[in-house]
Design a protein around this motif. Structure first.
Motif, PDB file in Angstrom:
ATOM      1  N   GLU A 201       0.830  -1.199   0.000  1.00  0.00           N
ATOM      2  CA  GLU A 201       0.000   0.000   0.000  1.00  0.00           C
ATOM      3  C   GLU A 201       0.872   1.259   0.000  1.00  0.00           C
ATOM      4  N   ARG A 202       0.282   2.357  -0.471  1.00  0.00           N
ATOM      5  CA  ARG A 202       0.971   3.638  -0.448  1.00  0.00           C
ATOM      6  C   ARG A 202       1.136   4.113   0.991  1.00  0.00           C
ATOM      7  N   ARG A 203       2.179   4.914   1.240  1.00  0.00           N
ATOM      8  CA  ARG A 203       2.363   5.473   2.574  1.00  0.00           C
ATOM      9  C   ARG A 203       1.150   6.322   2.942  1.00  0.00           C
ATOM     10  N   VAL A 204       0.859   6.391   4.226  1.00  0.00           N
ATOM     11  CA  VAL A 204      -0.325   7.101   4.708  1.00  0.00           C
ATOM     12  C   VAL A 204      -0.074   8.600   4.777  1.00  0.00           C
ATOM     13  N   PHE A 205       1.134   8.992   5.190  1.00  0.00           N
ATOM     14  CA  PHE A 205       1.510  10.397   5.255  1.00  0.00           C
ATOM     15  C   PHE A 205       3.023  10.511   5.319  1.00  0.00           C
ATOM     16  N   LYS A 206       3.522  11.724   5.148  1.00  0.00           N
ATOM     17  CA  LYS A 206       4.944  11.977   5.234  1.00  0.00           C
ATOM     18  C   LYS A 206       5.416  11.729   6.665  1.00  0.00           C
ATOM     19  N   PRO A 207       6.504  10.969   6.848  1.00  0.00           N
ATOM     20  CA  PRO A 207       6.973  10.634   8.196  1.00  0.00           C
ATOM     21  C   PRO A 207       7.134  11.859   9.090  1.00  0.00           C
ATOM     22  N   GLY A 208       6.615  11.733  10.315  1.00  0.00           N
ATOM     23  CA  GLY A 208       6.771  12.782  11.307  1.00  0.00           C
ATOM     24  C   GLY A 208       5.725  13.876  11.275  1.00  0.00           C
ATOM     25  N   THR A 209       4.836  13.856  10.294  1.00  0.00           N
ATOM     26  CA  THR A 209       3.874  14.945  10.165  1.00  0.00           C
ATOM     27  C   THR A 209       2.544  14.669  10.855  1.00  0.00           C
ATOM     28  N   ARG A 210       2.259  13.408  11.141  1.00  0.00           N
ATOM     29  CA  ARG A 210       0.990  13.044  11.753  1.00  0.00           C
ATOM     30  C   ARG A 210       1.188  11.846  12.677  1.00  0.00           C
ATOM     31  N   TRP A 211       0.086  11.449  13.313  1.00  0.00           N
ATOM     32  CA  TRP A 211       0.086  10.225  14.139  1.00  0.00           C
ATOM     33  C   TRP A 211      -0.971   9.272  13.599  1.00  0.00           C
ATOM     34  N   ALA A 212      -0.611   8.033  13.401  1.00  0.00           N
ATOM     35  CA  ALA A 212      -1.576   7.004  12.992  1.00  0.00           C
ATOM     36  C   ALA A 212      -1.024   5.637  13.377  1.00  0.00           C
ATOM     37  N   TYR A 213      -1.832   4.868  14.045  1.00  0.00           N
ATOM     38  CA  TYR A 213      -1.423   3.562  14.562  1.00  0.00           C
ATOM     39  C   TYR A 213      -1.178   2.581  13.424  1.00  0.00           C
ATOM     40  N   SER A 214      -0.051   1.905  13.479  1.00  0.00           N
ATOM     41  CA  SER A 214       0.264   0.882  12.489  1.00  0.00           C
ATOM     42  C   SER A 214       1.089  -0.215  13.138  1.00  0.00           C
ATOM     43  N   ASN A 215       0.565  -1.438  13.100  1.00  0.00           N
ATOM     44  CA  ASN A 215       1.302  -2.576  13.633  1.00  0.00           C
ATOM     45  C   ASN A 215       2.614  -2.813  12.893  1.00  0.00           C
ATOM     46  N   THR A 216       2.678  -2.351  11.660  1.00  0.00           N
ATOM     47  CA  THR A 216       3.890  -2.507  10.853  1.00  0.00           C
ATOM     48  C   THR A 216       5.097  -1.900  11.553  1.00  0.00           C
ATOM     49  N   ASN A 217       4.891  -0.777  12.225  1.00  0.00           N
ATOM     50  CA  ASN A 217       5.990  -0.126  12.944  1.00  0.00           C
ATOM     51  C   ASN A 217       6.662  -1.083  13.916  1.00  0.00           C
ATOM     52  N   TYR A 218       5.856  -1.862  14.627  1.00  0.00           N
ATOM     53  CA  TYR A 218       6.409  -2.726  15.675  1.00  0.00           C
ATOM     54  C   TYR A 218       6.942  -4.055  15.147  1.00  0.00           C
ATOM     55  N   ILE A 219       6.513  -4.454  13.974  1.00  0.00           N
ATOM     56  CA  ILE A 219       7.165  -5.590  13.318  1.00  0.00           C
ATOM     57  C   ILE A 219       8.581  -5.175  12.914  1.00  0.00           C
ATOM     58  N   LEU A 220       8.716  -3.975  12.371  1.00  0.00           N
ATOM     59  CA  LEU A 220      10.038  -3.479  11.987  1.00  0.00           C
ATOM     60  C   LEU A 220      10.940  -3.296  13.203  1.00  0.00           C
ATOM     61  N   LEU A 221      10.368  -2.868  14.326  1.00  0.00           N
ATOM     62  CA  LEU A 221      11.177  -2.721  15.543  1.00  0.00           C
ATOM     63  C   LEU A 221      11.674  -4.082  16.035  1.00  0.00           C
ATOM     64  N   GLY A 222      10.851  -5.109  15.897  1.00  0.00           N
ATOM     65  CA  GLY A 222      11.299  -6.450  16.252  1.00  0.00           C
ATOM     66  C   GLY A 222      12.437  -6.914  15.371  1.00  0.00           C
ATOM     67  N   LEU A 223      12.316  -6.661  14.070  1.00  0.00           N
ATOM     68  CA  LEU A 223      13.381  -7.017  13.134  1.00  0.00           C
ATOM     69  C   LEU A 223      14.646  -6.215  13.418  1.00  0.00           C
ATOM     70  N   LEU A 224      14.478  -4.955  13.759  1.00  0.00           N
ATOM     71  CA  LEU A 224      15.618  -4.092  14.075  1.00  0.00           C
ATOM     72  C   LEU A 224      16.364  -4.614  15.304  1.00  0.00           C
ATOM     73  N   ALA A 225      15.621  -4.959  16.351  1.00  0.00           N
ATOM     74  CA  ALA A 225      16.259  -5.472  17.569  1.00  0.00           C
ATOM     75  C   ALA A 225      17.024  -6.757  17.278  1.00  0.00           C
ATOM     76  N   GLN A 226      16.474  -7.592  16.442  1.00  0.00           N
ATOM     77  CA  GLN A 226      17.158  -8.830  16.073  1.00  0.00           C
ATOM     78  C   GLN A 226      18.435  -8.551  15.296  1.00  0.00           C
ATOM     79  N   ARG A 227      18.369  -7.569  14.409  1.00  0.00           N
ATOM     80  CA  ARG A 227      19.526  -7.258  13.563  1.00  0.00           C
ATOM     81  C   ARG A 227      20.698  -6.740  14.399  1.00  0.00           C
ATOM     82  N   VAL A 228      20.426  -5.867  15.369  1.00  0.00           N
ATOM     83  CA  VAL A 228      21.537  -5.261  16.113  1.00  0.00           C
ATOM     84  C   VAL A 228      22.092  -6.182  17.194  1.00  0.00           C
ATOM     85  N   THR A 229      21.285  -7.168  17.631  1.00  0.00           N
ATOM     86  CA  THR A 229      21.760  -8.069  18.688  1.00  0.00           C
ATOM     87  C   THR A 229      22.169  -9.439  18.171  1.00  0.00           C
ATOM     88  N   GLY A 230      21.634  -9.821  17.014  1.00  0.00           N
ATOM     89  CA  GLY A 230      21.889 -11.161  16.507  1.00  0.00           C
ATOM     90  C   GLY A 230      21.088 -12.235  17.218  1.00  0.00           C
TER      91      GLY A 230
END
Length: 405
Positions: A201-230
């Motif tokens: 899907e297209r982005r909902v808005f330009k990053p940092g300009t609004r607030w909107a709940y998205s579970n996608t954010n926290y899937i990426l945070l899980g992947l990020l934590a895995q990447r930096v810690t192994g």
């Protein structure tokens, strides 16, 4: 119909509303007296006891209404009051077939409360110098977020944590493909599949300009934590949070496991307006992953929030960052919510702020808040709400429990 209630464990209520599932049958089970609160004539007790009996009666009456009026099969509220004591109240059925009551310490799927755990891990990594909250997502997940205007080179880690990235929520795509929540319940998803669904899907808005709940954010945070810690995010949550603070009944289900271990109520789901509650206890929770896969008890959620707010899990600087909030319109059925870094706040009707999150997933709904003075309340119902009114009633139950205790 666009999602109007994005806060749910996997935003499943918002999605189900979009598909026309509006209300389950009401009055599924008769309320039961709270087993952990003795009933007595207040005139026979000394003043402190009489006051507590009156408080118990008010909380129990409101909890009973979640069953008799709002229509949940069963519900429980666990409260830590001003006296430091933890009290449990129960109502309705933990099993509609056997009519067994809600367990005293029910193990339930806690949905988006998992976001508080994931955010805590990321903030711990920030305190250790492994993550820069204002760095771009691209630094940690190179090339992953690049499609349909979604661009990890323009989104910061902080924006993921605070739901200000503008990334679409993957659950809408998955539900559209499956057709019903029930069909989603037995499907296993890899985290990257969830990200791929969102980026379709297209982005909902330009990053940092609004607030909107998205579970996608926290899937990426899980992947990020895995990447930096192994190490897998499930291990990070377990070793950094669950074990150190003694959450005995909280765990991350292993891949493919659909059952709930321990003493638990049946979880229920209604298929549509006026629908009958149907058993939805056994599901594959992988759709939630680091955004909503955890299982635990109301008592454990309360303990986690208390330890988090007291500084046992984060250094002062990171806890302060977590509590820096922005307006979060449509986070819940009632207005006035603000969202920090995986932690939300709301002003209580009796004054002061409550901090928490809450979550919903097929079969269960939880709402919870902790105050600055250490009081907390957690409500768990063994049915997924299908109207905004049902959601509002559960949130109001948390407020009542905190303000009365």
């Amino acid at each position: 119909m666009k999602s109007i209630l994005p806060r749910l464990g996997l935003a499943v209520l918002a999605a189900s509303l979009s598909f026309g599932a509006l209300a389950p049958g009401v009055g599924s089970a008769a309320p039961a007296a709270a087993p952990d609160t003795q009933q007595a004539d207040p005139r026979q007790a000394d003043p402190p006891q009489a006051k507590q009996r009156a408080t118990d009666a008010v909380i129990q009456r409101h909890l009973d209404r979640l069953v008799s009026r709002t229509g949940f099969p069963g519900a429980t509220v666990v409260v830590k009051g001003r006296d430091g004591k933890v009290r449990t109240y129960r109502s309705g059925a933990g099993d509609l077939t056997t009519e067994a009551p809600m367990p005293r310490r029910p193990v339930v799927r806690i949905g988006s409360n998992a976001k508080m755990f994931t955010a805590t891990v990321v903030l711990q990594l920030a305190a250790e110098g492994l993550v820069d909250l204002d760095a771009r997502v691209e630094r940690y997940l190179p090339g992953l977020v690049r499609r349909n205007g979604n661009d990890g080179r323009k989104i910061t880690v902080r924006q993921l944590l605070q739901q200000r990235s503008g990334l679409p929520d993957y659950d809408h795509q998955l539900l559209e493909a499956a057709g019903t929540l029930r069909k989603l319940s037995r499907t296993y998803y890899e985290p990257h599949e969830l990200v791929d669904a969102a980026l379709a899907e297209r982005r909902v808005f330009k990053p940092g300009t609004r607030w909107a709940y998205s579970n996608t954010n926290y899937i990426l945070l899980g992947l990020l934590a895995q990447r930096v810690t192994g190490r897998p995010i499930s291990e990070l949550v377990t070793q950094r949070i669950i074990k150190p603070i003694g959450l005995k009944d909280t765990y991350w289900p292993t891949p493919g496991v659909q059952r709930i271990r321990g003493v638990h109520p049946r979880g229920y789901l209604a298929d549509g307006p006026g629908g009958t509650w149907r058993d939805s206890t056994r599901i594959d929770p992988s759709m939630g992953w680091s955004a909503g896969q955890l299982i635990g008890t109301p008592q454990d959620i309360g303990r986690f929030m208390e330890k988090l707010m007291s500084g046992d899990l984060l250094p002062p600087a990171q806890l302060k960052e977590m509590r820096q909030t922005v307006r979060a319109p449509r986070f819940d059925a009632k207005p006035g919510w603000r969202y920090g870094l995986g932690l939300a706040s709301h002003r209580l009707t009796c004054g002061g702020l409550g901090w928490g999150h809450g979550g919903d997933i097929q079969g269960f709904q939880t709402r919870n808040l902790v105050t600055n003075d250490g009081r907390w309340a957690v409500v768990a119902a063994n049915g997924l709400a299908t109207t905004l009114e049902m959601v509002g009633d559960v949130s109001a139950m948390v407020d009542t429990a905190l303000c009365r205790s």
